[in-house]
Motif scaffolding. Structure first.
Motif: not given
Length: 576
Positions: A200-211
């Motif tokens: 979650q920390i390292t992929g936070i941008r992906v998580v947010r980009a895909f809601v």
């Protein structure tokens, strides 16, 4: 596992352990002497109203108590120092072992579990080491000595000891037996929580980009609930231990007073002896209770020790040869000779029958569709993986027969995902050459087209870089990684899709600046864009892990269907 781990790492501290054992022995003997003195005060002094014996024996008791306190403090200090040193050494051993792992072993374990084994698991072992060094002599001597001294005072009450101690041991044993599988599950649950949190920390941008915030919260909640449930189950078992211990403890004290009163009344026992017997029984039960406390920690430490030893016993699949063959000095060619590579557990090879030569003073480009095996091929040169078939030669020497340090020292690698370390710009660039001057760093930045943005940073070369390069853009990160390789001035340059984040203008300027710097070196470039490698001396085309074409851009346009399709898909045939 725990004994093996401690045996391997307690060796350098033998003298501390010996001193510790002697101090514990002195402290325990002093403790066993006190109840007897107390009983004599009651019988010899209070019973006849004389103060002389009280003062004399009281002074001895005070001296013994002071000795015991001093010895206990010193022993505790030494135990703390030894256990902390063991923890430090085990952490160092794990770090050293992981440092020589190939990518295969790192991927097999995974970063989250390696981190938890280096932190939480070692903490468990360190705590048990401290408790063991503090109690391993005192508890058994106190237990056995307490029984002997109690029998010295009165044999008639010895049956109480024979009932209380086995009963307590049985209760504790049954509880601990149920704890062991829970501790195993707990350590796995910690790994799960670490893995989800790290993703979650390292992929936070992906998580947010895909809601996907709710999905990730759900994943973390599941992992957290699993860990919490296991911890609660263990807590419930541990919560049973001390009430049951105290129940046996208090019941035994009451039984001593009850049955001892009858023996005193019958004249078979003195009051002082009864008092001493009860204190010795308390000593025995206290020893059992401390052993109980230790026993509740050992199962978890045993699980942790097993996980630590699993890492320490894992050998890298990339091994140092004995004896090593020397790679010729100066620029060297890289040759792939019928190379095959299969990832562990895979049924189909990623690379199969790959053969070509990358000559010094030339640029060899690797191109192919996604999943063709381009990055895997490049990783075989510095032995991040070892081939499963065929041979990779550096200067005519099989890289598996040369020293690892000799292979790595000849290579300047810019990986597909460039990684920057916490520190300054200069710190990251000097990974290439620790002795590089500021002028050399600026020259490398000039070649990598990074001078402008580094100049614009608040402190230039001393500007801070966050972990992973999180405070710079993707293109800046790539250019710093390229500059880091240039600082090294290696004989072999490996660019694994290292220009993908650069615009065409920057890409062109960078390649033009690189050309004179790499004139004598062997340059291998993995690329997705044909425009990046159109001027390469040699282009190797991969498809499904096999070489389907080798030649110049013009030759491949005529002879290689796969290359023609790549060119047409990128609409650059007219530019050629």
């Amino acid at each position: 596992m725990l004994i093996r781990l401690l045996r391997n790492h307690l060796g350098p501290y033998r003298w501390l352990v010996v001193v510790l054992l002697v101090l514990q022995l002195a402290s325990t003997i002093a403790s066993l002497y006190l109840p007897s003195l107390n009983g004599r005060i009651i019988d010899e002094g209070v019973a006849v109203g004389q103060t002389g014996p009280i003062l004399r024996l009281g002074a001895i008791m005070l001296g013994v108590s002071l000795l015991q306190v001093t010895v206990t403090i010193v022993a505790t200090y030494l135990a703390s120092r030894t256990s902390a040193s063991v923890g430090r050494d085990v952490r160092g051993s794990i770090f050293d072992r992981v440092a020589v792992f190939s990518a295969q072993e790192v991927n097999r374990f995974g970063a989250p579990t390696l981190i938890s084994r280096s932190t939480n698991d070692i903490t468990q072992v360190q705590m048990v080491t401290f408790m063991g060094l503090t109690l391993m002599v005192g508890v058994p001597i106190m237990m056995v000595g307490g029984v002997i001294m109690a029998l010295r005072e009165d044999v008639g009450l010895s049956w109480l000891v024979a009932v209380a101690v086995p009963l307590l041991a049985l209760i504790v044993g049954l509880i601990i037996r149920r704890m062991v599988p829970q501790f195993t599950l707990m350590q796995k649950s910690i790994d799960w929580v670490n893995r989800v949190l790290r993703e979650q920390i390292t992929g936070i941008r992906v998580v947010r980009a895909f809601v996907r915030e709710e999905h990730e919260r759900s994943r973390f909640a599941e992992a957290n609930t699993q860990y919490t449930g296991t911890a609660i189950a263990v807590g419930k078992l541990m919560a049973l231990v001390f009430p049951l211990v105290m129940l046996v403890f208090n019941a035994s004290s009451i039984a001593v007073l009850w049955f001892g009163a009858f023996r005193v009344d019958d004249g078979h026992m003195e009051i002082g002896a009864l008092t001493a017997f009860m204190q010795y029984l308390i000593f025995v039960l206290m020893s059992v209770m401390m052993a109980t406390f230790m026993s509740t920690m050992i199962p978890r430490a045993e699980v942790s020790a097993g996980r630590i030893i699993e890492v320490l016993d894992t050998d890298s699949s990339v091994l140092e040869p004995a004896p090593a063959v020397t790679i010729p000095g100066g620029p060297v060619a890289i040759e792939f000779r019928d190379v095959e590579f299969t990832y562990p557990g895979a049924e189909v090879p990623v690379l199969e029958g790959v053969s070509f030569i990358a000559h010094p003073g030339q640029t060899t480009a690797i191109i192919g569709s996604t999943g063709a095996g381009k990055t895997t091929l490049v990783n075989l040169i510095p032995r991040l993986y070892d081939v499963t078939g065929g041979t990779v030669l550096m200067g005519g020497v099989d890289v598996r027969e040369a020293e690892l340090a000799a292979v790595w020292s000849r290579v300047g690698l810019v990986p597909q995902k460039p990684y920057l370390f916490t520190g300054s710009v200069a710190d990251n660039l000097r990974y290439g050459d620790a002795d590089a001057t500021d002028e050399q760093l600026w020259d490398a930045l000039r070649i990598a087209q990074g001078t402008d943005f580094v100049h614009d940073m608040p402190e230039g070369l001393d500007s801070a870089i966050a972990q992973g390069g999180g405070n710079v853009s993707g293109g800046q990160r790539q250019r710093l990684a390229i500059a880091r390789a240039v600082v090294r001035r290696p004989d072999i340059y490996l660019f694994d899709d290292s220009f993908s984040a650069l615009d065409l203008m920057t890409d062109r300027r960078l390649r033009a600046a690189l050309e004179p710097e790499t004139a004598d070196a062997t340059v291998i470039v993995v690329a997705q864009r044909v425009s990046t490698i159109i001027g390469a001396d040699q282009i190797v085309v991969l498809e499904d892990g096999k070489v389907v074409g080798v030649g110049s851009h013009e030759d491949l346009l005529i002879d290689c269907t796969t290359y023609q399709e790549i060119v047409q898909s990128q609409a650059v045939a007219e530019v050629a």
